[in-house]
Design a protein around this motif. Structure first.
Motif, PDB file in Angstrom:
ATOM      1  N   VAL A  31      78.769  -3.123  82.088  1.00  0.00           N
ATOM      2  CA  VAL A  31      78.289  -1.908  82.736  1.00  0.00           C
ATOM      3  C   VAL A  31      78.217  -0.813  81.678  1.00  0.00           C
ATOM      4  CG1 VAL A  31      78.671  -0.232  84.576  1.00  0.00           C
ATOM      5  CG2 VAL A  31      79.405  -2.614  84.880  1.00  0.00           C
ATOM      6  N   PRO A  32      77.051  -0.597  81.078  1.00  0.00           N
ATOM      7  CA  PRO A  32      76.947   0.411  80.014  1.00  0.00           C
ATOM      8  C   PRO A  32      76.955   1.825  80.580  1.00  0.00           C
ATOM      9  CG  PRO A  32      74.800  -0.551  80.448  1.00  0.00           C
ATOM     10  CD  PRO A  32      75.775  -1.294  81.314  1.00  0.00           C
ATOM     11  N   GLY A  33      77.453   2.754  79.781  1.00  0.00           N
ATOM     12  CA  GLY A  33      77.457   4.162  80.144  1.00  0.00           C
ATOM     13  C   GLY A  33      77.137   5.004  78.929  1.00  0.00           C
ATOM     14  N   GLN A  34      77.105   6.309  79.112  1.00  0.00           N
ATOM     15  CA  GLN A  34      76.754   7.208  78.025  1.00  0.00           C
ATOM     16  C   GLN A  34      77.797   7.182  76.918  1.00  0.00           C
ATOM     17  OE1 GLN A  34      76.185  11.270  79.235  1.00  0.00           O
ATOM     18  NE2 GLN A  34      75.623  11.991  77.192  1.00  0.00           N
ATOM     19  N   HIS A  35      79.045   6.929  77.282  1.00  0.00           N
ATOM     20  CA  HIS A  35      80.132   6.991  76.300  1.00  0.00           C
ATOM     21  C   HIS A  35      80.898   5.675  76.212  1.00  0.00           C
ATOM     22  CE1 HIS A  35      79.611  11.244  75.495  1.00  0.00           C
ATOM     23  NE2 HIS A  35      79.589  11.477  76.792  1.00  0.00           N
ATOM     24  N   GLY A  36      80.234   4.554  76.393  1.00  0.00           N
ATOM     25  CA  GLY A  36      80.924   3.282  76.234  1.00  0.00           C
ATOM     26  C   GLY A  36      80.422   2.237  77.200  1.00  0.00           C
ATOM     27  N   THR A  37      81.249   1.241  77.431  1.00  0.00           N
ATOM     28  CA  THR A  37      80.892   0.107  78.289  1.00  0.00           C
ATOM     29  C   THR A  37      82.128  -0.360  79.037  1.00  0.00           C
ATOM     30  OG1 THR A  37      79.230  -0.614  76.678  1.00  0.00           O
ATOM     31  CG2 THR A  37      79.902  -2.226  78.319  1.00  0.00           C
ATOM     32  N   VAL A  38      81.916  -0.816  80.268  1.00  0.00           N
ATOM     33  CA  VAL A  38      82.978  -1.469  81.028  1.00  0.00           C
ATOM     34  C   VAL A  38      82.578  -2.928  81.232  1.00  0.00           C
ATOM     35  CG1 VAL A  38      84.336  -1.511  83.144  1.00  0.00           C
ATOM     36  CG2 VAL A  38      83.549   0.667  82.230  1.00  0.00           C
ATOM     37  N   LEU A  39      83.469  -3.850  80.862  1.00  0.00           N
ATOM     38  CA  LEU A  39      83.276  -5.268  81.141  1.00  0.00           C
ATOM     39  C   LEU A  39      84.070  -5.604  82.388  1.00  0.00           C
ATOM     40  CD1 LEU A  39      83.733  -6.772  77.558  1.00  0.00           C
ATOM     41  CD2 LEU A  39      81.612  -6.073  78.670  1.00  0.00           C
ATOM     42  N   VAL A  40      83.431  -6.242  83.351  1.00  0.00           N
ATOM     43  CA  VAL A  40      84.114  -6.527  84.611  1.00  0.00           C
ATOM     44  C   VAL A  40      83.887  -7.975  85.035  1.00  0.00           C
ATOM     45  CG1 VAL A  40      84.047  -4.147  85.445  1.00  0.00           C
ATOM     46  CG2 VAL A  40      82.146  -5.678  85.952  1.00  0.00           C
ATOM     47  N   SER A  41      84.896  -8.534  85.691  1.00  0.00           N
ATOM     48  CA  SER A  41      84.794  -9.843  86.333  1.00  0.00           C
ATOM     49  C   SER A  41      85.397  -9.716  87.718  1.00  0.00           C
ATOM     50  CB  SER A  41      85.540 -10.913  85.533  1.00  0.00           C
ATOM     51  OG  SER A  41      85.686 -12.104  86.298  1.00  0.00           O
ATOM     52  N   GLN A  42      84.538  -9.780  88.734  1.00  0.00           N
ATOM     53  CA  GLN A  42      85.032  -9.714  90.102  1.00  0.00           C
ATOM     54  C   GLN A  42      85.893 -10.926  90.425  1.00  0.00           C
ATOM     55  OE1 GLN A  42      84.729  -7.148  92.023  1.00  0.00           O
ATOM     56  NE2 GLN A  42      83.218  -5.959  90.889  1.00  0.00           N
ATOM     57  N   ARG A  43      85.561 -12.047  89.811  1.00  0.00           N
ATOM     58  CA  ARG A  43      86.321 -13.271  90.055  1.00  0.00           C
ATOM     59  C   ARG A  43      87.772 -13.121  89.604  1.00  0.00           C
ATOM     60  NH1 ARG A  43      84.742 -19.135  87.360  1.00  0.00           N
ATOM     61  NH2 ARG A  43      86.553 -20.308  88.095  1.00  0.00           N
ATOM     62  N   LEU A  44      87.986 -12.487  88.451  1.00  0.00           N
ATOM     63  CA  LEU A  44      89.338 -12.270  87.945  1.00  0.00           C
ATOM     64  C   LEU A  44      89.955 -10.978  88.452  1.00  0.00           C
ATOM     65  CD1 LEU A  44      88.855 -13.292  84.175  1.00  0.00           C
ATOM     66  CD2 LEU A  44      89.863 -14.667  86.008  1.00  0.00           C
ATOM     67  N   ASP A  45      89.133 -10.128  89.090  1.00  0.00           N
ATOM     68  CA  ASP A  45      89.602  -8.821  89.552  1.00  0.00           C
ATOM     69  C   ASP A  45      90.133  -8.009  88.373  1.00  0.00           C
ATOM     70  OD1 ASP A  45      90.020  -6.880  91.497  1.00  0.00           O
ATOM     71  OD2 ASP A  45      92.105  -7.478  91.814  1.00  0.00           O
ATOM     72  N   ARG A  46      89.357  -8.028  87.273  1.00  0.00           N
ATOM     73  CA  ARG A  46      89.835  -7.450  86.019  1.00  0.00           C
ATOM     74  C   ARG A  46      88.690  -6.765  85.289  1.00  0.00           C
ATOM     75  NH1 ARG A  46      92.365 -11.959  82.775  1.00  0.00           N
ATOM     76  NH2 ARG A  46      93.738 -11.900  84.601  1.00  0.00           N
ATOM     77  N   GLY A  47      89.033  -5.743  84.485  1.00  0.00           N
ATOM     78  CA  GLY A  47      88.027  -5.046  83.705  1.00  0.00           C
ATOM     79  C   GLY A  47      88.571  -4.610  82.360  1.00  0.00           C
ATOM     80  N   LEU A  48      87.652  -4.230  81.471  1.00  0.00           N
ATOM     81  CA  LEU A  48      88.009  -3.752  80.134  1.00  0.00           C
ATOM     82  C   LEU A  48      87.113  -2.573  79.816  1.00  0.00           C
ATOM     83  CD1 LEU A  48      89.845  -4.524  77.657  1.00  0.00           C
ATOM     84  CD2 LEU A  48      87.817  -5.622  76.704  1.00  0.00           C
ATOM     85  N   LEU A  49      87.717  -1.413  79.545  1.00  0.00           N
ATOM     86  CA  LEU A  49      86.977  -0.182  79.261  1.00  0.00           C
ATOM     87  C   LEU A  49      86.943   0.054  77.753  1.00  0.00           C
ATOM     88  CD1 LEU A  49      85.607   2.485  80.074  1.00  0.00           C
ATOM     89  CD2 LEU A  49      87.904   3.465  80.354  1.00  0.00           C
ATOM     90  N   LEU A  50      85.723   0.117  77.207  1.00  0.00           N
ATOM     91  CA  LEU A  50      85.522   0.429  75.791  1.00  0.00           C
ATOM     92  C   LEU A  50      84.813   1.771  75.705  1.00  0.00           C
ATOM     93  CD1 LEU A  50      84.648  -2.881  76.249  1.00  0.00           C
ATOM     94  CD2 LEU A  50      84.940  -2.759  73.787  1.00  0.00           C
ATOM     95  N   VAL A  51      85.431   2.721  75.046  1.00  0.00           N
ATOM     96  CA  VAL A  51      84.906   4.081  74.976  1.00  0.00           C
ATOM     97  C   VAL A  51      84.455   4.372  73.548  1.00  0.00           C
ATOM     98  CG1 VAL A  51      85.462   6.517  75.224  1.00  0.00           C
ATOM     99  CG2 VAL A  51      86.352   4.862  76.860  1.00  0.00           C
ATOM    100  N   SER A  52      83.330   5.069  73.416  1.00  0.00           N
ATOM    101  CA  SER A  52      82.840   5.463  72.095  1.00  0.00           C
ATOM    102  C   SER A  52      82.101   6.790  72.208  1.00  0.00           C
ATOM    103  CB  SER A  52      81.912   4.394  71.517  1.00  0.00           C
ATOM    104  OG  SER A  52      80.766   4.238  72.332  1.00  0.00           O
TER     105      SER A  52
END
Length: 234
Positions: A147-168
Protein backbone atom coordinates in the motif's frame (compact mmCIF):
# COMPACT_ATOMS: atom_id res chain seq x y z
CA UNK A 1 -3.30 -20.77 -12.86
CA UNK A 2 -6.60 -19.50 -14.24
CA UNK A 3 -8.36 -19.24 -10.87
CA UNK A 4 -8.81 -15.89 -9.06
CA UNK A 5 -6.18 -17.02 -6.50
CA UNK A 6 -3.45 -16.37 -9.04
CA UNK A 7 -3.61 -12.69 -8.07
CA UNK A 8 -2.48 -13.65 -4.55
CA UNK A 9 0.89 -14.91 -5.81
CA UNK A 10 2.41 -11.49 -6.49
CA UNK A 11 4.26 -11.45 -3.15
CA UNK A 12 5.66 -14.96 -3.55
CA UNK A 13 6.76 -14.19 -7.12
CA UNK A 14 8.43 -10.92 -6.12
CA UNK A 15 10.48 -12.83 -3.52
CA UNK A 16 11.34 -15.73 -5.91
CA UNK A 17 9.41 -18.11 -3.66
CA UNK A 18 7.58 -19.97 -6.47
CA UNK A 19 8.83 -23.21 -7.95
CA UNK A 20 9.74 -23.37 -11.63
CA UNK A 21 6.31 -24.53 -12.84
CA UNK A 22 4.42 -21.96 -10.75
CA UNK A 23 6.80 -19.20 -11.84
CA UNK A 24 6.29 -19.88 -15.55
CA UNK A 25 2.53 -20.08 -15.19
CA UNK A 26 2.41 -16.86 -13.19
CA UNK A 27 4.59 -15.07 -15.74
CA UNK A 28 2.15 -16.09 -18.47
CA UNK A 29 -0.69 -14.67 -16.37
CA UNK A 30 1.28 -11.50 -15.58
CA UNK A 31 1.82 -10.87 -19.29
CA UNK A 32 -1.94 -10.38 -19.56
CA UNK A 33 -2.55 -8.69 -16.18
CA UNK A 34 -1.34 -5.10 -15.78
CA UNK A 35 -2.48 -5.00 -12.14
CA UNK A 36 -0.26 -7.94 -11.12
CA UNK A 37 2.66 -6.53 -13.12
CA UNK A 38 2.39 -3.20 -11.28
CA UNK A 39 2.04 -4.86 -7.87
CA UNK A 40 5.08 -7.10 -8.45
CA UNK A 41 7.16 -4.03 -9.37
CA UNK A 42 6.01 -2.22 -6.21
CA UNK A 43 6.74 -5.23 -4.01
CA UNK A 44 10.23 -5.67 -5.42
CA UNK A 45 11.01 -1.99 -4.91
CA UNK A 46 9.71 -2.14 -1.35
CA UNK A 47 11.70 -5.29 -0.57
CA UNK A 48 14.86 -3.60 -1.80
CA UNK A 49 14.14 -0.58 0.40
CA UNK A 50 13.51 -2.86 3.37
CA UNK A 51 16.85 -4.58 2.86
CA UNK A 52 18.66 -1.25 2.69
CA UNK A 53 16.85 -0.02 5.79
CA UNK A 54 18.05 -2.88 8.01
CA UNK A 55 21.42 -3.67 6.42
CA UNK A 56 24.66 -2.74 8.15
CA UNK A 57 28.21 -3.00 6.81
CA UNK A 58 30.52 -5.30 8.83
CA UNK A 59 32.91 -3.38 11.06
CA UNK A 60 36.58 -3.07 10.10
CA UNK A 61 38.73 -5.90 11.40
CA UNK A 62 35.91 -8.46 11.74
CA UNK A 63 37.42 -10.83 9.18
CA UNK A 64 40.85 -10.72 10.81
CA UNK A 65 39.33 -11.38 14.26
CA UNK A 66 37.51 -14.46 13.01
CA UNK A 67 40.58 -15.81 11.22
CA UNK A 68 42.73 -15.20 14.30
CA UNK A 69 40.34 -17.17 16.52
CA UNK A 70 40.32 -20.06 14.05
CA UNK A 71 44.12 -20.09 13.80
CA UNK A 72 44.46 -20.24 17.59
CA UNK A 73 42.19 -23.30 17.90
CA UNK A 74 44.04 -26.60 17.34
CA UNK A 75 42.21 -29.18 15.24
CA UNK A 76 42.45 -32.96 15.82
CA UNK A 77 43.27 -35.34 12.96
CA UNK A 78 40.43 -37.37 11.37
CA UNK A 79 39.21 -40.34 13.43
CA UNK A 80 36.65 -43.04 12.89
CA UNK A 81 35.15 -44.14 16.20
CA UNK A 82 35.14 -44.08 19.99
CA UNK A 83 36.42 -41.34 22.26
CA UNK A 84 38.56 -39.64 19.59
CA UNK A 85 35.38 -38.99 17.61
CA UNK A 86 33.80 -37.40 20.66
CA UNK A 87 36.89 -35.24 21.20
CA UNK A 88 36.73 -34.15 17.56
CA UNK A 89 33.09 -33.19 17.90
CA UNK A 90 33.86 -31.15 21.00
CA UNK A 91 36.76 -29.47 19.18
CA UNK A 92 34.52 -28.53 16.27
CA UNK A 93 31.99 -27.10 18.69
CA UNK A 94 34.79 -25.04 20.26
CA UNK A 95 35.83 -23.71 16.86
CA UNK A 96 32.24 -22.78 16.05
CA UNK A 97 31.87 -21.09 19.41
CA UNK A 98 35.07 -19.11 18.88
CA UNK A 99 33.87 -17.90 15.49
CA UNK A 100 30.45 -17.00 16.89
CA UNK A 101 32.00 -15.02 19.76
CA UNK A 102 34.31 -13.16 17.37
CA UNK A 103 31.43 -12.24 15.07
CA UNK A 104 29.22 -11.13 17.94
CA UNK A 105 31.96 -9.02 19.47
CA UNK A 106 32.86 -7.48 16.12
CA UNK A 107 29.28 -6.50 15.38
CA UNK A 108 28.71 -5.13 18.85
CA UNK A 109 25.71 -7.43 19.31
CA UNK A 110 26.69 -8.80 22.68
CA UNK A 111 29.07 -7.65 25.41
CA UNK A 112 28.80 -10.00 28.33
CA UNK A 113 30.70 -9.60 31.58
CA UNK A 114 28.18 -10.91 34.11
CA UNK A 115 25.50 -13.58 34.16
CA UNK A 116 22.89 -10.83 34.27
CA UNK A 117 24.21 -9.37 31.02
CA UNK A 118 24.17 -12.84 29.49
CA UNK A 119 20.49 -13.26 30.34
CA UNK A 120 19.66 -9.83 28.94
CA UNK A 121 21.64 -10.53 25.77
CA UNK A 122 19.82 -13.82 25.24
CA UNK A 123 16.49 -12.08 25.64
CA UNK A 124 17.41 -9.38 23.12
CA UNK A 125 18.66 -11.99 20.66
CA UNK A 126 15.44 -14.00 20.99
CA UNK A 127 13.38 -10.85 20.37
CA UNK A 128 15.46 -9.98 17.30
CA UNK A 129 15.14 -13.49 15.90
CA UNK A 130 11.38 -13.51 16.50
CA UNK A 131 11.01 -10.16 14.71
CA UNK A 132 13.15 -11.30 11.78
CA UNK A 133 11.12 -14.51 11.48
CA UNK A 134 7.86 -12.56 11.56
CA UNK A 135 9.09 -10.19 8.82
CA UNK A 136 10.31 -13.10 6.68
CA UNK A 137 6.94 -14.83 7.07
CA UNK A 138 5.14 -11.63 6.07
CA UNK A 139 7.31 -11.07 2.99
CA UNK A 140 6.63 -14.62 1.77
CA UNK A 141 2.87 -14.51 2.44
CA UNK A 142 0.92 -15.40 -0.74
CA UNK A 143 -1.49 -12.50 -0.17
CA UNK A 144 1.20 -9.90 0.55
CA UNK A 145 0.04 -6.49 -0.66
CA UNK A 146 1.90 -3.18 -0.90
CA UNK A 147 0.00 0.00 0.00
CA UNK A 148 2.08 2.96 -1.22
CA UNK A 149 1.71 6.42 0.27
CA UNK A 150 3.30 9.84 -0.03
CA UNK A 151 5.79 9.11 2.74
CA UNK A 152 6.41 5.37 2.50
CA UNK A 153 4.72 2.02 2.06
CA UNK A 154 2.73 -0.41 4.18
CA UNK A 155 3.06 -4.14 3.49
CA UNK A 156 0.03 -6.08 4.67
CA UNK A 157 -1.15 -9.69 4.80
CA UNK A 158 -4.75 -10.20 5.83
CA UNK A 159 -4.05 -13.91 6.11
CA UNK A 160 -1.38 -13.33 8.78
CA UNK A 161 -3.21 -10.33 10.26
CA UNK A 162 0.13 -8.52 10.11
CA UNK A 163 1.70 -5.43 8.56
CA UNK A 164 5.02 -3.63 8.14
CA UNK A 165 5.26 0.17 7.92
CA UNK A 166 8.21 1.63 6.00
CA UNK A 167 8.49 5.41 6.20
CA UNK A 168 10.65 7.66 4.02
CA UNK A 169 10.95 11.36 3.30
CA UNK A 170 9.36 12.55 6.54
CA UNK A 171 10.68 15.84 7.95
CA UNK A 172 12.45 15.80 11.30
CA UNK A 173 10.20 16.19 14.32
CA UNK A 174 10.72 18.96 16.90
CA UNK A 175 13.04 18.16 19.84
CA UNK A 176 11.40 15.89 22.40
CA UNK A 177 8.87 14.50 19.94
CA UNK A 178 8.55 11.57 17.53
CA UNK A 179 6.21 10.12 14.95
CA UNK A 180 3.70 7.64 16.37
CA UNK A 181 1.71 5.27 14.14
CA UNK A 182 -1.91 4.24 14.68
CA UNK A 183 -4.40 1.86 13.12
CA UNK A 184 -7.88 3.33 12.60
CA UNK A 185 -10.82 0.95 12.76
CA UNK A 186 -14.24 2.57 12.73
CA UNK A 187 -12.58 5.87 13.64
CA UNK A 188 -11.00 4.39 16.79
CA UNK A 189 -7.18 4.77 16.96
CA UNK A 190 -4.88 2.06 18.32
CA UNK A 191 -1.17 2.71 18.75
CA UNK A 192 1.15 0.35 16.90
CA UNK A 193 4.34 2.04 18.04
CA UNK A 194 6.67 5.01 17.92
CA UNK A 195 8.77 5.18 14.77
CA UNK A 196 12.50 4.67 15.22
CA UNK A 197 15.25 3.87 12.78
CA UNK A 198 13.77 0.67 11.36
CA UNK A 199 10.48 -0.53 9.82
CA UNK A 200 7.58 -0.88 12.24
CA UNK A 201 6.11 -4.40 12.45
CA UNK A 202 2.58 -4.70 13.81
CA UNK A 203 -0.37 -7.09 14.15
CA UNK A 204 -4.11 -6.54 14.14
CA UNK A 205 -5.47 -5.66 10.69
CA UNK A 206 -9.02 -6.88 11.03
CA UNK A 207 -11.43 -3.98 10.59
CA UNK A 208 -8.63 -1.47 9.98
CA UNK A 209 -9.30 1.08 7.23
CA UNK A 210 -6.25 3.34 7.67
CA UNK A 211 -2.77 3.67 9.13
CA UNK A 212 -2.09 7.21 10.40
CA UNK A 213 0.99 8.96 11.78
CA UNK A 214 0.93 11.84 14.25
CA UNK A 215 3.59 13.87 16.05
CA UNK A 216 3.64 12.93 19.74
CA UNK A 217 5.99 13.21 22.74
CA UNK A 218 9.12 11.10 22.30
CA UNK A 219 7.80 8.28 24.48
CA UNK A 220 4.44 8.12 22.70
CA UNK A 221 0.89 8.96 23.76
CA UNK A 222 -2.07 6.78 24.80
CA UNK A 223 -4.20 8.65 22.24
CA UNK A 224 -3.35 10.95 19.31
CA UNK A 225 -2.85 14.56 20.40
CA UNK A 226 -2.25 16.09 16.95
CA UNK A 227 -3.79 15.80 13.51
CA UNK A 228 -2.38 13.05 11.23
CA UNK A 229 0.59 14.12 9.14
CA UNK A 230 0.45 11.03 6.89
CA UNK A 231 -2.11 8.30 6.22
CA UNK A 232 -2.23 5.00 4.34
CA UNK A 233 -5.47 3.42 3.16
CA UNK A 234 -5.64 -0.33 3.84
Amino acid sequence: MTTPDVHLLTGAYALDALDEVERRRFERHMAECAECTREVAELRATTARLGLAVSQPPPPGLKSQVLTRIAETRQDPPVTSGRPRRRLALRLVSVAAAVAVAVAAGLGVVAVRTSGQLTAARGELAQTQARDNAIAELLSAPDLRAVPGQHGTVLVSQRLDRGLLLVSGMPATPPGSAYQAWTLAGGTPRSIGVLGGEPLLFDGLRGVQQIAMTVEPAGGSPQPTTAPVATFGI
